[in-house]
Enzyme design. Structure first.
Site, PDB file in Angstrom:
ATOM      1  N   TYR A  32       0.851  -1.196   0.000  1.00 42.92           N
ATOM      2  CA  TYR A  32       0.000   0.000   0.000  1.00 42.92           C
ATOM      3  C   TYR A  32       0.883   1.240   0.000  1.00 42.92           C
ATOM      4  O   TYR A  32       1.816   1.343   0.794  1.00 42.92           O
ATOM      5  CB  TYR A  32      -0.890   0.026   1.253  1.00 42.92           C
ATOM      6  CG  TYR A  32      -1.717   1.297   1.359  1.00 42.92           C
ATOM      7  CD1 TYR A  32      -3.040   1.324   0.932  1.00 42.92           C
ATOM      8  CD2 TYR A  32      -1.147   2.480   1.872  1.00 42.92           C
ATOM      9  CE1 TYR A  32      -3.783   2.494   1.008  1.00 42.92           C
ATOM     10  CE2 TYR A  32      -1.897   3.653   1.937  1.00 42.92           C
ATOM     11  CZ  TYR A  32      -3.206   3.648   1.508  1.00 42.92           C
ATOM     12  OH  TYR A  32      -3.941   4.801   1.564  1.00 42.92           O
ATOM     13  N   GLU A  65      -3.690   7.324  -4.290  1.00 38.95           N
ATOM     14  CA  GLU A  65      -3.551   6.059  -3.558  1.00 38.95           C
ATOM     15  C   GLU A  65      -3.355   4.897  -4.513  1.00 38.95           C
ATOM     16  O   GLU A  65      -4.062   4.797  -5.521  1.00 38.95           O
ATOM     17  CB  GLU A  65      -4.811   5.814  -2.701  1.00 38.95           C
ATOM     18  CG  GLU A  65      -4.720   4.558  -1.843  1.00 38.95           C
ATOM     19  CD  GLU A  65      -6.035   4.239  -1.131  1.00 38.95           C
ATOM     20  OE1 GLU A  65      -6.135   4.466   0.079  1.00 38.95           O
ATOM     21  OE2 GLU A  65      -6.971   3.761  -1.811  1.00 38.95           O
TER      22      GLU A  65
END
Ligand code: ADP
Ligand code: MG
Length: 377
Positions: free
Chosen positions: A104, A189
């Site tokens: 992530y 993101e």
């Protein structure tokens, strides 16, 4: 807040040199089959609903296909979905890759720190909210130098990337920072950022563009969010119009009175189905237009609750009466009015001539409309 669909975010990733799988967006199952059959999408492929809500993987909105026919079926199934209340209109087809690790990475604007933060976690592929705090690394970024070499190396260490992969992460973070700045993003993101055959690949994107910078990005003006077709028309006409799931139409003026009117109806057991905030207007034509829009939403009854200030009661009454004459007989609905304030007497008179009585008391008028809409369920 302009949230970009995954494929738009990935197009930006590509523009800033961040690695993404090659893919195609389609709007029909036919198109999906054709592109896969023509070799424009590698097989096996992933078929992904282009909705703004997350959790598509778990929710059946990401599927796999091994042939053109399968891609067709998967696309048809996904296009029929109502994913978390959002209709799927677009589907992204891209090559299915063999995922080693899922990481992530994001750059987000942290309003409490008043700075962007670089967030990294070795536990990607799941929603970051579900990852334990201890497994997430956050580095505040000074916007002037941007993400520095030290910060990029620290992210590599957190993600346990070394050698070529650390170099790829370095390049990816430079690209992501350029994107964040140049595109006026408040969020970039990548989840998951996957390790595939010893290389990094962004398998998902979530990019949000800062609202205050929208004027610098006319390219996003056409993006539809989750507005209904009627809400879309209203937006073009600059009318504040929102559809809910009840059956009573509400026309009021000013956000405060509009919200209070919805509250009173709910309190009395009514179900508001659509509301329209006339705001401050002195143009009866605008009132007519707004009312006709409301009629198209097919309410069972309509409550007109106006406090005349800038918007005079007679302006509203005139616009309304003109509109009532244009609504076809079959679509008519009972109308309960309560108009108070500036030019109240003239307004009431205009309505009376058209057969509508104004009830001055708020509770009594709200009760009348709930009854006209079929009473409480
Ligand atoms: P969401 O975040 O909405 O669940 P993602 O794009 O992150 O959607 O996809 C969910 C999961 O599907 C990913 O975590 C990954 O495991 C898998 N996936 C997505 N794209 C691909 C791809 N191109 N190849 C293989 N697996 C993929
Ligand atoms: Mg994801």
């Amino acid at each position: 807040m302009v949230k970009l669909a995954e494929w738009r975010g990935k197009a930006l990733f590509r523009k800033y040199g961040m690695p993404v799988p090659s893919g195609q967006v389609v709007r029909s199952a036919d198109e999906a089959e054709r592109l896969v059959a023509a070799g424009s999408v590698p097989l096996p492929c992933v078929v992904k609903a282009q909705v703004l809500a997350g959790g598509r993987g778990k929710g059946g909105a990401v599927r796999f296909a091994g042939s053109a026919a399968e891609a067709r079926d998967a696309t048809a199934a996904i296009l029929g979905l109502d994913f978390k209340g959002e209709k799927v209109r677009e589907v992204l087809l891209e090559g299915k890759v063999a995922i080693g690790r899922e990481l992530y990475v994001s750059i987000a604007l942290d309003r409490s720190l008043r700075a962007p933060v670089l967030i990294a976690s070795g536990q990607g592929g799941v929603e970051i909210e579900t990852v334990a705090d201890g497994a997430i690394d956050r580095q505040p970024i000074d916007p002037f130098p941007g993400i520095t070499g030290y910060e990029r190396r620290r992210a590599a260490r957190v993600l346990q990337l070394t050698g070529t992969l650390a170099g790829e992460l370095d390049a990816l973070l430079r690209g992501a920072w350029s994107l964040f700045q140049a595109e006026d993003a408040e969020l970039v993101e990548i989840n998951p950022l996957a390790v595939v055959d010893g290389h990094l690949l962004a398998l998902d994107s979530k990019v949000i563009i800062e609202d205050d910078a929208a004027f610098r990005h006319p390219e996003y003006a056409e993006i539809q969010d989750d507005r209904t077709p009627l809400e879309e028309i209203a937006r073009e006409k600059d009318i504040a119009f929102v559809q809910l799931d009840g059956n009573i139409g509400v026309i009021a003026n000013g956000a405060g009175l509009t919200m209070a009117t919805l509250d009173v109806l709910l309190e009395l057991g009514g179900r508001p189905g659509v509301f329209l905030d006339l705001g401050g207007t002195d143009d009866p034509r605008k009132v007519t237009e707004a009312f006709l829009l409301m009629a198209q939403a097919r309410p069972t009854a309509v409550f007109l609750n106006i406090f005349g200030g800038v918007t005079r009661c007679d302006t509203v009454a005139t616009g309304l009466v003109a509109a009532m004459q244009q609504v076809p007989e079959s679509n008519r609905f009972p109308l309960v009015a309560r108009i108070r304030g500036n030019n109240e007497r003239e307004g009431i008179e205009i309505l009376r001539a058209a057969g509508v009585t104004s009830i001055p008391d708020l509770r009594a008028s709200a009760e009348a409309v709930v009854a006209a809409a079929g009473g409480t369920p």
